[in-house]
Scaffold this motif. Sequence first.
Motif, PDB file in Angstrom:
ATOM      1  N   ASN A  16      13.610 -11.696   0.006  1.00  0.00           N
ATOM      2  CA  ASN A  16      14.533 -12.019   1.102  1.00  0.00           C
ATOM      3  C   ASN A  16      15.949 -11.535   0.826  1.00  0.00           C
ATOM      4  N   GLY A  17      16.078 -10.594  -0.120  1.00  0.00           N
ATOM      5  CA  GLY A  17      17.401 -10.080  -0.438  1.00  0.00           C
ATOM      6  C   GLY A  17      18.176 -10.997  -1.367  1.00  0.00           C
ATOM      7  N   VAL A  18      19.445 -10.665  -1.568  1.00  0.00           N
ATOM      8  CA  VAL A  18      20.311 -11.398  -2.504  1.00  0.00           C
ATOM      9  C   VAL A  18      21.523 -11.931  -1.753  1.00  0.00           C
ATOM     10  N   ASP A  19      21.753 -13.235  -1.886  1.00  0.00           N
ATOM     11  CA  ASP A  19      22.891 -13.876  -1.216  1.00  0.00           C
ATOM     12  C   ASP A  19      24.093 -14.043  -2.137  1.00  0.00           C
ATOM     13  N   VAL A  20      23.827 -14.283  -3.417  1.00  0.00           N
ATOM     14  CA  VAL A  20      24.895 -14.434  -4.408  1.00  0.00           C
ATOM     15  C   VAL A  20      24.505 -13.635  -5.637  1.00  0.00           C
ATOM     16  N   TYR A  21      25.409 -12.774  -6.096  1.00  0.00           N
ATOM     17  CA  TYR A  21      25.184 -12.059  -7.359  1.00  0.00           C
ATOM     18  C   TYR A  21      26.310 -12.412  -8.311  1.00  0.00           C
ATOM     19  N   TYR A  22      25.977 -13.158  -9.348  1.00  0.00           N
ATOM     20  CA  TYR A  22      26.963 -13.504 -10.385  1.00  0.00           C
ATOM     21  C   TYR A  22      26.905 -12.388 -11.427  1.00  0.00           C
ATOM     22  N   ASP A  23      27.969 -11.571 -11.446  1.00  0.00           N
ATOM     23  CA  ASP A  23      27.972 -10.338 -12.231  1.00  0.00           C
ATOM     24  C   ASP A  23      28.676 -10.537 -13.569  1.00  0.00           C
ATOM     25  N   ASN A  24      27.890 -10.442 -14.632  1.00  0.00           N
ATOM     26  CA  ASN A  24      28.442 -10.519 -15.989  1.00  0.00           C
ATOM     27  C   ASN A  24      28.462  -9.170 -16.699  1.00  0.00           C
ATOM     28  N   VAL A  25      27.836  -8.148 -16.104  1.00  0.00           N
ATOM     29  CA  VAL A  25      27.607  -6.926 -16.880  1.00  0.00           C
ATOM     30  C   VAL A  25      28.123  -5.639 -16.257  1.00  0.00           C
ATOM     31  N   GLY A  26      28.171  -5.536 -14.933  1.00  0.00           N
ATOM     32  CA  GLY A  26      28.562  -4.288 -14.300  1.00  0.00           C
ATOM     33  C   GLY A  26      27.515  -3.198 -14.521  1.00  0.00           C
ATOM     34  N   GLY A  27      27.940  -1.930 -14.322  1.00  0.00           N
ATOM     35  CA  GLY A  27      27.081  -0.794 -14.640  1.00  0.00           C
ATOM     36  C   GLY A  27      25.837  -0.672 -13.776  1.00  0.00           C
ATOM     37  N   GLU A  28      24.791  -0.049 -14.344  1.00  0.00           N
ATOM     38  CA  GLU A  28      23.591   0.281 -13.590  1.00  0.00           C
ATOM     39  C   GLU A  28      22.846  -0.950 -13.089  1.00  0.00           C
ATOM     40  N   ILE A  29      22.871  -2.019 -13.854  1.00  0.00           N
ATOM     41  CA  ILE A  29      22.185  -3.243 -13.412  1.00  0.00           C
ATOM     42  C   ILE A  29      22.814  -3.751 -12.125  1.00  0.00           C
ATOM     43  N   SER A  30      24.134  -3.794 -12.097  1.00  0.00           N
ATOM     44  CA  SER A  30      24.814  -4.277 -10.888  1.00  0.00           C
ATOM     45  C   SER A  30      24.559  -3.365  -9.701  1.00  0.00           C
ATOM     46  N   GLU A  31      24.500  -2.061  -9.947  1.00  0.00           N
ATOM     47  CA  GLU A  31      24.227  -1.115  -8.867  1.00  0.00           C
ATOM     48  C   GLU A  31      22.860  -1.375  -8.250  1.00  0.00           C
ATOM     49  N   ALA A  32      21.890  -1.763  -9.071  1.00  0.00           N
ATOM     50  CA  ALA A  32      20.559  -2.084  -8.551  1.00  0.00           C
ATOM     51  C   ALA A  32      20.600  -3.329  -7.672  1.00  0.00           C
ATOM     52  N   VAL A  33      21.389  -4.324  -8.063  1.00  0.00           N
ATOM     53  CA  VAL A  33      21.496  -5.552  -7.266  1.00  0.00           C
ATOM     54  C   VAL A  33      22.193  -5.271  -5.945  1.00  0.00           C
ATOM     55  N   HIS A  34      23.227  -4.439  -5.967  1.00  0.00           N
ATOM     56  CA  HIS A  34      24.016  -4.178  -4.758  1.00  0.00           C
ATOM     57  C   HIS A  34      23.142  -3.673  -3.611  1.00  0.00           C
TER      58      HIS A  34
END
Length: 338
Positions: A214-232
């Motif tokens: 159902n997608g992502v409503d809140v992303y608590y970002d501790n790392v940045g980089g490629e992992i965050s790009e995948a969540v976005h």
Amino acid sequence: MKMSQKQILLAERPSGKPTAETFRYTEVPVPSPESGQVLIRTLYLSVDPYMRGRMNEGKSYVAPFELNQPISGGVVGEIVEANGSKLKKGDFVIGNLPWQEYSVAGENEVRQIDPSLAPIQAYLGILGMPGLTAYFGLLDIGKPKEGETVVVSGAAGAVGSIVGQLAKIKGARVVGIAGSDEKISYLIDELGFDAAINYKTQNVGKALEEACPNGVDVYYDNVGGEISEAVHKLLNKFARIPVCGAISTYNSDGKDVGPRIESTLIKSSVLMQGFVVGDFSSRFSEGARELGGWLKEGRLKYEETIVEGFENIPQAFLGLFEGTNLGKQLVKVADPSS
């Protein structure tokens, strides 16, 4: 003759990842407290990813460490001498103090802690900066609602592990991202995460699609980089992103290049807000009270990775960037007086 003590200095400003040569040991006299001051023996010392940023020159939200001066951070210690202070010998305190075995501080520069509420080292973790960072970042910026999906990167760390539990308390579906099978099991079996992804062995993008139908409503970002790009790529309309850290880029010795996120923020009306826990300093007592209550009720759990020995502080710090810690990374320097 005065007693001497060990101290750790910043020997160089690292380019890329710090090494053992970044640090230098020295011996200095144990200081004597002046009027209104106390002498504190270091018992537990915290190492944290943000310290990497302070090793660089340049303007930031906190002043850089000075070369050939002691590194400092969160310390829990025991007062061994008090000179005209309201604090007394035997009290336990927490403060931002140098990496050394003994420190002198004014009574208003440290805060007394209650060892009857929790083990004293917990005040460097769930009842300290990591817990407050999780509390305010998630609840004030992320604002999870019942039934929403919350994704946490660095989920098995000191902050991320608390974020996920707070999101569960608020009724959200929680997906964690971490770097070992042991951590994945811990997140699901011990902390109650609904799903967890091992970014070292799984395709993060595909795994996220499966874990977040159902997608992502809140992303608590501790790392940045490629992992965050995948969540976005999975962000829902009006999603919120508390940006707590970017550990994937802290040791970069070049420009960090990646996809542009502006169009995603616009198309999905996403809120993305960076913060530091000091932004909420006027409300620390509120956060500590709420966290303490949930801890007492058994609704919050925490884990610590403790390295023993003052001489192993650099090793513990460097381990943060290899993901060797589960929960809060601490160094035990000494035992309390009996």
